[in-house]
Design an enzyme around this catalytic site. Structure first.
Site, PDB file in Angstrom:
ATOM      1  N   HIS A   1     -10.280   2.140  -0.363  1.00  0.00           N
ATOM      2  CA  HIS A   1     -10.445   1.780   1.052  1.00  0.00           C
ATOM      3  C   HIS A   1     -11.263   0.498   1.095  1.00  0.00           C
ATOM      4  O   HIS A   1     -12.292   0.395   1.759  1.00  0.00           O
ATOM      5  CB  HIS A   1     -11.114   2.913   1.839  1.00  0.00           C
ATOM      6  CG  HIS A   1     -10.377   3.250   3.096  1.00  0.00           C
ATOM      7  ND1 HIS A   1     -10.985   3.531   4.288  1.00  0.00           N
ATOM      8  CD2 HIS A   1      -9.046   3.333   3.354  1.00  0.00           C
ATOM      9  CE1 HIS A   1     -10.082   3.787   5.214  1.00  0.00           C
ATOM     10  NE2 HIS A   1      -8.894   3.677   4.668  1.00  0.00           N
TER      11      HIS A   1
ATOM     12  N   HIS B   1       0.818  -1.210   0.000  1.00  0.00           N
ATOM     13  CA  HIS B   1       0.000   0.000   0.000  1.00  0.00           C
ATOM     14  C   HIS B   1       0.852   1.262   0.000  1.00  0.00           C
ATOM     15  O   HIS B   1       0.490   2.274  -0.605  1.00  0.00           O
ATOM     16  CB  HIS B   1      -0.928  -0.005   1.220  1.00  0.00           C
ATOM     17  CG  HIS B   1      -2.021   1.009   1.166  1.00  0.00           C
ATOM     18  ND1 HIS B   1      -3.161   0.827   0.417  1.00  0.00           N
ATOM     19  CD2 HIS B   1      -2.150   2.220   1.754  1.00  0.00           C
ATOM     20  CE1 HIS B   1      -3.946   1.883   0.548  1.00  0.00           C
ATOM     21  NE2 HIS B   1      -3.358   2.746   1.351  1.00  0.00           N
TER      22      HIS B   1
END
Length: 726
Positions: free
Chosen positions: A90, A44
């Site tokens: 998300h 990420h």
């Protein structure tokens, strides 16, 4: 504490990565340092599996002020105005805790934009759920939509556009992608690069809690049957505090106090401090016992890895601390000097006067692993779909099946939960090809749209990558905007799987080719890997968010028919490509064949010509043709305007079903006043555009010659029934 395999696995680090850490440090890390490496080296934050592919994307152009590498991308729209925008995922948090996962996704992307000096003016989203019949889907859908609406509405930013799709592939791994767009002045753009030695490092915003610890690491791992146990890693958002933080930051940005500023997003204080120091080739020293905490006895490990929301890190010019403090205290926010910049090029972490961790900045940033993972190329499917061999279905029945399906039914149940008009600059909200937002107190506006087509990308990633860029480009063209740049959110499965990595690599090749050809650069984005559960990966789902400029918003168009008895012209050649089509999926449960070819020469020529016609006020309305084909595009225009249409059957056409439902690319439906017919046809011919006059608008009925005739009000009811009954 000694580091063992269990601890490494908990931190998402492999043994060879741990050995590299030992080599970089020339010693064993302690647990705090291991946690920091875990945060900075996960997918990420480090993009270790995607970096070598991402660097090939086109990121420059005359319109580009700032490309990838900052909090968000920045483009020039003239008159000293800049647009700052980005999209991020998300996904994992939203599956575990849908309301807070979606809400904090919105909050995080807003901070990326106003960190750079922009006032946010629009929010968009791309949300993907599993089958409507799956037991979790309804709860996840309600939670995510409520979270998006709750955060955006409370902070007072309009949520103007988006997409909501359903597919079995997302049953155990939904996608929640949030995009934010802001407006700034070109001379007042702020960056995250640290400068100067012994400059104050200031913590502002909310207090730090234990929420979100290991959140970035969780986003870099597959789910399994124990995913529900990860709920403590989901952050909790407070839009009212974010509103205060937004206003305080913008107030401080009016003068020259700020050297650099960074949102505490994924990996919190760790990533923000490391990224600022890395970009400035400096060191940074933090006194962690000065960090304001809302929970007792928080350890340095917890403080550094917390992903509590609504926090920023700022480096200030000398002598500016007191004035800045007054601003943040006025807005009832914490303002605390927690450290300083140094010339050591190390991240130095102190607690109660003792050094608890010290790591070379380059070890966390430039020395992070970069993987050239093996991948396999997927060939274009050769299977031909022959409609003649399928059970015959009436055109009217086929259309109704599509319009009443979850993916094509009216989404007002969702969009009505979003405040689309707050700030009073929304000219065109969701429902057309793109939303339009006026630049405050000016005649110009921007158009924004988000798009994806996972089934195309699964069938043939290269073609799918090209197609989705082109569809986004067409959506902006259709409302009269000149497409300027894109942001992308690349949602894929496990990159350690050669097939998945191949999907990623080939999709990016397609995106690159389309962006280059259309002069449509990528200025920001996000990669989300490991979207899967128990080794079952999602379809490759690159999401494209595009921004275009409308020099005079009065020239903008919608996809609503404007008047009776005007001509309907189909721009672009129809071959009747039915592979991977909505027609097959909704009517026969078939998802097979190759996606439609994307001819970039025709795509650009057709699009720029339609844009030219709009600029000359020769088109009343326009709509691009994508999923569901020509008949679906026409029905959407009719439903949006509650105006009918009559379409003629082309002479000597044997494949009328394919003609109506085929998903050939590069096509538009345009509505033209009969008085302007000659001028429109002249321009189309001059630009060597294939076109057909296929019918005209009428008052009451949606009519296809010799095939169907249905009252437009009945079609409207069909299109609105699914969400009402879900």
């Amino acid at each position: 504490m000694s580091i063992n395999n269990e601890i490494l696995e908990k931190h998402g680090l492999k043994l060879d990565e741990y050995k590299k850490i030992q080599k970089l440090l020339t010693r064993n890390p302690n647990l705090l340092e291991l946690g920091i490496f875990s945060a900075m080296w996960n997918e990420h934050c480090s993009y270790k599996s995607s970096k070598i592919h991402l660097k090939n994307l086109p990121t420059k152009g005359k319109q580009v002020i700032q490309g990838p590498g900052e909090n968000a991308g920045v483009i020039d729209i003239g008159d000293d105005d800049a647009i700052i925008f980005k999209i991020e995922s998300h996904n994992h948090p939203s599956y575990i805790e849908p309301y807070q996962g979606a809400a904090t996704g919105v909050g995080g992307i807003l901070r990326d934009v106003f960190t750079m000096g922009a006032r946010p003016i629009a929010l968009l989203n791309s949300i993907h759920f599993g089958s409507p019949s799956h037991p979790k889907t309804k709860t996840l859908l309600n939670g995510v939509v409520s979270g998006i609406g709750g955060y955006g509405n409370c902070i007072g930013i309009p949520t103007v556009a988006g997409e909501t799709k359903f597919n079995d592939t997302y049953n155990e791994n939904i996608l929640v992608n949030a995009m934010a767009v802001g407006h700034a002045k070109k001379e007042k753009i702020f960056y995250s690069k640290a400068k100067g030695i012994n400059k104050a490092v200031v913590y502002v915003g909310s207090k730090t809690g234990r929420d979100g610890i290991h959140g970035a690491s969780m986003a870099s791992a597959e789910f399994d049957e124990n995913s529900e146990e990860k709920k403590p890693t989901v952050q909790v958002g407070d839009p009212f505090t974010e509103k205060l933080l937004l206003e305080a930051c913008l107030e401080l940005m009016r003068d020259d106090s700020i050297i650099s500023i960074q949102d505490m997003g994924a990996a919190g204080l760790t990533s923000s401090s490391v990224e600022m120091a890395s970009k400035g080739s400096l060191g940074i020293e933090l006194e962690l016992d000065k960090v304001p905490c809302r929970e007792e006895n928080m350890t340095p490990y917890e403080i550094m890895l917390s992903e509590s929301q609504e926090r920023m890190l700022i480096i200030l010019e000398d002598g500016k601390e007191e004035n800045a403090r007054k601003i943040f205290e006025k807005w009832d926010l914490d303002f605390i000097v927690i450290g300083k910049t140094t010339d050591t090029k190390n991240l130095t972490l102190k607690f109660a006067g003792k050094v608890e961790g010290e790591i070379p900045i380059e070890a966390l940033a430039s020395k992070a692993p970069v993987y050239d993972r093996k991948w396999t190329k997927k060939n274009l499917p050769t299977k031909k779909i022959e409609i003649k061999k399928l059970k015959k279905i009436k055109i009217e029945d086929a259309l109704i099946k599509i319009l009443s399906s979850p993916n094509h039914s009216n989404k007002s149940w969702i969009t009505n939960q979003y405040d689309q008009m707050v700030m009073c600059d929304t000219i065109q909200k969701s429902g057309s090809d793109a939303a339009i937002v006026r630049i405050h107190n000016k005649d110009k506006a921007i158009a924004v749209s988000v798009d994806s087509s996972a089934n195309y990308c699964k069938s043939h990633p290269f073609t799918g990558g090209k197609q989705i860029v082109c569809e986004n480009w067409r959506n902006l063209i259709s409302v009269g905007a000149k497409p300027l740049a894109i942001t992308n959110c690349l949602n894929f499965g496990n990159p350690e799987n050669e097939v998945i990595m191949g999907e990623f690599a080939e999709c990016l090749k397609g995106i690159k080719e389309a962006c280059n050809f259309l002069n449509y650069p990528v200025v920001s984005g996000n990669v989300s890997f490991y979207n899967g559960t128990n080794k079952k990966n999602i379809f490759p789902t690159p999401v494209i968010g595009g921004v275009g400029l409308i020099n005079k918003f009065t020239k903008s168009l919608s996809s609503q028919f404007k008047k009776k008895n005007s001509l309907i012209i189909l721009v672009g050649k129809t071959f009747g490509h039915i592979g991977q089509s909505c027609f097959l999926k909704e009517n026969y449960s078939i998802l097979d064949g190759a996606p439609p070819e994307t001819n970039l020469v025709n795509e650009r020529n057709n699009g720029l010509t339609v844009f030219n016609l709009i600029e000359q006020d020769l088109i009343l309305s326009a709509h691009d043709i994508s999923s569901g084909g020509l008949i679906t595009a026409l029905s959407e225009m009719a439903i949006n305007s509650l105006m009918g249409v009559k379409v003629s059957k082309p002479k000597k056409l044997t494949n009328f079903t394919e003609y109506l439902f085929g998903e050939d690319q590069g096509r538009y439906v345009i509505e033209v006043d009969k008085k302007g017919q000659k001028d429109v046809e002249k321009i189309l011919k001059l630009n060597d555009i294939f076109y057909e006059i296929i019918g005209f608008t009428q008052k009451k009925y949606f009519e296809i010659e010799g095939e169907m005739k249905i009252d437009i009000n009945d079609l409207f009811k069909v299109n609105n029934q699914w969400y009402n009954n879900y």
